[in-house]
Design a protein around this motif. Structure first.
Motif, PDB file in Angstrom:
ATOM      1  N   SER A 197     -10.558  -8.604  -4.271  1.00  0.00           N
ATOM      2  CA  SER A 197     -11.418  -8.812  -2.997  1.00  0.00           C
ATOM      3  C   SER A 197     -10.345  -9.308  -1.668  1.00  0.00           C
ATOM      4  CB  SER A 197     -12.323  -9.447  -3.343  1.00  0.00           C
ATOM      5  OG  SER A 197     -13.221  -9.678  -1.653  1.00  0.00           O
ATOM      6  N   ALA A 198     -10.364  -8.300  -0.836  1.00  0.00           N
ATOM      7  CA  ALA A 198      -9.874  -8.447   0.170  1.00  0.00           C
ATOM      8  C   ALA A 198     -10.922  -8.654   1.898  1.00  0.00           C
ATOM      9  CB  ALA A 198      -9.065  -7.076   1.201  1.00  0.00           C
ATOM     10  N   ASN A 199     -12.335  -8.545   1.194  1.00  0.00           N
ATOM     11  CA  ASN A 199     -13.011  -8.986   2.001  1.00  0.00           C
ATOM     12  C   ASN A 199     -13.347 -11.157   1.874  1.00  0.00           C
ATOM     13  OD1 ASN A 199     -16.203 -10.176   1.666  1.00  0.00           O
ATOM     14  ND2 ASN A 199     -14.959  -8.823   3.462  1.00  0.00           N
ATOM     15  N   LEU A 200     -13.297 -11.466   0.413  1.00  0.00           N
ATOM     16  CA  LEU A 200     -12.607 -12.337   0.036  1.00  0.00           C
ATOM     17  C   LEU A 200     -11.903 -13.177   0.585  1.00  0.00           C
ATOM     18  CD1 LEU A 200     -14.277 -12.474  -3.426  1.00  0.00           C
ATOM     19  CD2 LEU A 200     -15.306 -13.857  -1.438  1.00  0.00           C
ATOM     20  N   ALA A 201     -10.599 -12.258   0.374  1.00  0.00           N
ATOM     21  CA  ALA A 201      -8.938 -13.300   1.264  1.00  0.00           C
ATOM     22  C   ALA A 201      -9.317 -13.088   3.034  1.00  0.00           C
ATOM     23  CB  ALA A 201      -8.200 -12.002   1.241  1.00  0.00           C
ATOM     24  N   ARG A 202      -9.926 -12.216   3.753  1.00  0.00           N
ATOM     25  CA  ARG A 202     -10.393 -12.839   4.530  1.00  0.00           C
ATOM     26  C   ARG A 202     -10.858 -13.806   5.515  1.00  0.00           C
ATOM     27  NH1 ARG A 202     -14.150 -10.423   7.913  1.00  0.00           N
ATOM     28  NH2 ARG A 202     -14.900  -8.997   6.714  1.00  0.00           N
ATOM     29  N   LYS A 203     -12.287 -14.148   4.364  1.00  0.00           N
ATOM     30  CA  LYS A 203     -13.415 -14.876   5.194  1.00  0.00           C
ATOM     31  C   LYS A 203     -13.284 -16.355   4.362  1.00  0.00           C
ATOM     32  CE  LYS A 203     -16.937 -11.405   5.347  1.00  0.00           C
ATOM     33  NZ  LYS A 203     -18.332 -11.230   4.207  1.00  0.00           N
ATOM     34  N   VAL A 204     -11.887 -16.713   3.347  1.00  0.00           N
ATOM     35  CA  VAL A 204     -12.531 -17.818   2.692  1.00  0.00           C
ATOM     36  C   VAL A 204     -11.037 -18.115   2.641  1.00  0.00           C
ATOM     37  CG1 VAL A 204     -13.126 -18.935   0.217  1.00  0.00           C
ATOM     38  CG2 VAL A 204     -14.381 -16.990   1.320  1.00  0.00           C
ATOM     39  N   THR A 205     -10.340 -17.735   1.934  1.00  0.00           N
ATOM     40  CA  THR A 205      -9.057 -18.453   1.636  1.00  0.00           C
ATOM     41  C   THR A 205      -7.333 -17.990   2.131  1.00  0.00           C
ATOM     42  OG1 THR A 205      -7.909 -17.006  -0.629  1.00  0.00           O
ATOM     43  CG2 THR A 205     -10.061 -17.971  -1.004  1.00  0.00           C
ATOM     44  N   GLY A 206      -7.469 -16.444   2.682  1.00  0.00           N
ATOM     45  CA  GLY A 206      -6.342 -16.378   3.527  1.00  0.00           C
ATOM     46  C   GLY A 206      -5.321 -16.004   2.341  1.00  0.00           C
ATOM     47  N   PHE A 207      -5.670 -15.510   1.153  1.00  0.00           N
ATOM     48  CA  PHE A 207      -4.656 -14.386   0.423  1.00  0.00           C
ATOM     49  C   PHE A 207      -4.238 -13.931   1.333  1.00  0.00           C
ATOM     50  CE2 PHE A 207      -3.776 -11.557  -3.463  1.00  0.00           C
ATOM     51  CZ  PHE A 207      -2.830 -12.723  -4.700  1.00  0.00           C
ATOM     52  N   THR A 208      -2.550 -13.886   0.836  1.00  0.00           N
ATOM     53  CA  THR A 208      -1.647 -13.122   1.676  1.00  0.00           C
ATOM     54  C   THR A 208      -1.503 -11.716   1.492  1.00  0.00           C
ATOM     55  OG1 THR A 208       0.236 -14.502   2.097  1.00  0.00           O
ATOM     56  CG2 THR A 208      -1.165 -15.055   4.064  1.00  0.00           C
ATOM     57  N   GLU A 209      -0.694 -10.839   2.286  1.00  0.00           N
ATOM     58  CA  GLU A 209       0.244  -9.770   1.672  1.00  0.00           C
ATOM     59  C   GLU A 209       1.675 -10.210   0.610  1.00  0.00           C
ATOM     60  OE1 GLU A 209      -0.295  -6.186   1.138  1.00  0.00           O
ATOM     61  OE2 GLU A 209      -2.430  -6.209   2.469  1.00  0.00           O
ATOM     62  N   ALA A 210       1.680 -11.185   1.023  1.00  0.00           N
ATOM     63  CA  ALA A 210       2.821 -11.849   0.042  1.00  0.00           C
ATOM     64  C   ALA A 210       2.330 -12.403  -1.106  1.00  0.00           C
ATOM     65  CB  ALA A 210       4.058 -13.346   0.937  1.00  0.00           C
ATOM     66  N   ASP A 211       1.573 -13.711  -0.926  1.00  0.00           N
ATOM     67  CA  ASP A 211       1.008 -13.899  -2.559  1.00  0.00           C
ATOM     68  C   ASP A 211       0.507 -12.629  -2.838  1.00  0.00           C
ATOM     69  OD1 ASP A 211       0.269 -16.458  -0.945  1.00  0.00           O
ATOM     70  OD2 ASP A 211      -1.358 -16.395  -0.030  1.00  0.00           O
ATOM     71  N   LEU A 212       0.294 -11.472  -2.752  1.00  0.00           N
ATOM     72  CA  LEU A 212      -0.019 -10.325  -3.722  1.00  0.00           C
ATOM     73  C   LEU A 212       0.562 -10.061  -4.447  1.00  0.00           C
ATOM     74  CD1 LEU A 212      -2.710  -8.284  -4.878  1.00  0.00           C
ATOM     75  CD2 LEU A 212      -1.395  -6.669  -2.591  1.00  0.00           C
ATOM     76  N   GLU A 213       2.265  -9.413  -3.952  1.00  0.00           N
ATOM     77  CA  GLU A 213       3.199  -9.183  -4.214  1.00  0.00           C
ATOM     78  C   GLU A 213       3.711 -10.379  -5.497  1.00  0.00           C
ATOM     79  OE1 GLU A 213       5.107  -6.482  -4.138  1.00  0.00           O
ATOM     80  OE2 GLU A 213       3.776  -5.729  -2.820  1.00  0.00           O
ATOM     81  N   LEU A 214       3.645 -11.893  -5.199  1.00  0.00           N
ATOM     82  CA  LEU A 214       4.036 -12.979  -6.290  1.00  0.00           C
ATOM     83  C   LEU A 214       3.044 -12.423  -7.074  1.00  0.00           C
ATOM     84  CD1 LEU A 214       5.375 -15.403  -7.165  1.00  0.00           C
ATOM     85  CD2 LEU A 214       3.689 -16.652  -5.508  1.00  0.00           C
ATOM     86  N   LEU A 215       1.135 -12.200  -7.332  1.00  0.00           N
ATOM     87  CA  LEU A 215       0.759 -12.571  -8.193  1.00  0.00           C
ATOM     88  C   LEU A 215       1.091 -11.276  -9.406  1.00  0.00           C
ATOM     89  CD1 LEU A 215      -2.345 -12.613  -9.771  1.00  0.00           C
ATOM     90  CD2 LEU A 215      -2.798 -11.067  -7.859  1.00  0.00           C
ATOM     91  N   TRP A 216       1.660  -9.920  -8.365  1.00  0.00           N
ATOM     92  CA  TRP A 216       1.756  -9.271  -9.372  1.00  0.00           C
ATOM     93  C   TRP A 216       3.082  -9.411 -10.358  1.00  0.00           C
ATOM     94  CZ3 TRP A 216      -2.335  -6.968  -8.885  1.00  0.00           C
ATOM     95  CH2 TRP A 216      -2.748  -6.076  -8.026  1.00  0.00           C
ATOM     96  N   GLU A 217       4.263  -9.767  -9.767  1.00  0.00           N
ATOM     97  CA  GLU A 217       5.674 -10.132 -10.060  1.00  0.00           C
ATOM     98  C   GLU A 217       5.336 -11.290 -11.590  1.00  0.00           C
ATOM     99  OE1 GLU A 217       9.661 -13.585  -9.221  1.00  0.00           O
ATOM    100  OE2 GLU A 217       8.626 -12.219  -7.387  1.00  0.00           O
TER     101      GLU A 217
END
Length: 296
Positions: A197-217
């Motif tokens: 959820s990009a909505n929760l990333a923006r409003k709550v935790t600040g989950f970033t594009e770099a975090d996303l790439e690390l998640l896929w990895e």
């Protein structure tokens, strides 16, 4: 610095096990988890998140911003106390401090999210803050996983094994070997679905594009540094990602998941390897505004 994600994602992960126990049930002699009605194998979301956390911890090695909150041997309140220390918060004076600074809850939450990758990703329940009557004790993360379920029913086997190493000297006087049991699935292909959820990333935790790439990895490699005799041979075979053009999404998740079909090539035989299956993505079922990305 990497930007917070702006797009919603849904994803499907296919992983398999060969001669191993992907997720034992402690209430059933550690046998592989099974849906008793259908015979399909089950792997819990908690189990998979553990693998992802372990991978990130292995590759990042306590790098700033990538520490792991839920980890073996570290009490949660020890990690919680770091926020109080860094922000100069006296736990006994929190009510007064909140009156002076209404943003105190947000500062604590943002500190924990910025330091711990798994809080920024999956969220967390931080009991120390809950007990202190802070409104930041429960953080809802943008990344969620369901239970993994085998594509076909599995046939768990309980194998008897022997060992020559006797536990005690007294037992060694009476016998030369001891018996044991090993619970395995000869072969199983599992499917799990997830959401970002990009909505929760923006409003709550600040989950970033770099975090996303690390998640896929981490998802692709989550079994590569977790091999053991008990788990047998496990591997992620496919990661199918649906990227929406917007923050809130352009289609319901179920429609995207329905576009991914996994079927045995020969319905009459028991599957014994990944090659016995065919994975199809019906692109005509994917609505406009959603892009399919495949990683493996």
């Amino acid at each position: 610095m990497s930007e917070v994600i702006k797009n919603r994602y849904d994803f499907v992960v296919l992983f398999d096990v060969e001669n191993g126990n992907p997720n034992g049930d402690p209430d059933n002699g550690n046998a592989p988890r099974v849906d008793l009605d259908t015979g399909h194998g089950i792997v819990t979301d908690v189990c998979l998140k553990r693998k992802i956390r372990n991978y990130v911890e292995t590759v990042k090695e306590e790098e700033e911003g990538y520490q792991i909150y839920i980890k073996e041997g570290i009490p949660l309140n020890t990690s919680d106390a770091k926020a109080f220390a860094e922000l100069s918060i006296d736990e006994k004076k929190i009510p007064a401090m909140k009156k002076e600074d209404p943003t105190l809850d947000k500062k604590i939450r943002d500190f924990m999210c910025s330091r711990f990758f798994d809080i920024r990703t999956f969220g967390a329940v931080m009991t120390t803050f809950v007990k202190a009557n802070l409104n930041c004790g429960q953080v809802r993360g943008p990344v969620q996983l369901g239970f993994a379920r085998s594509v076909d029913p599995i046939v768990p086997q309980s194998l008897t094994i022997t060992r020559v190493a006797i536990t005690t000297e007294k037992d060694a006087e009476k016998k030369k070997t001891e018996m044991g049991r090993k619970e395995i699935v000869p072969y199983g292909l599992y499917r799990v679905e997830g959401f970002v959820s990009a909505n929760l990333a923006r409003k709550v935790t600040g989950f970033t594009e770099a975090d996303l790439e690390l998640l896929w990895e981490a998802i692709i490699n989550m079994f590569e540094h977790d091999h053991s005799a008990a788990r047998g041979k496990m591997a992620v075979r496919d990661l199918i990602i649906f990227k929406h053009d917007s923050e809130l999404g352009n289609a319901p998740s179920y429609k995207l998941f329905d576009s991914v079909a996994v079927e045995k090539k020969n319905a009459e035989t028991q599957a014994r390897c990944y090659g016995d299956y065919e994975v199809r993505i019906y692109e005509e079922k994917i609505p406009e505004g959603v892009t399919c990305i495949r990683k493996s």
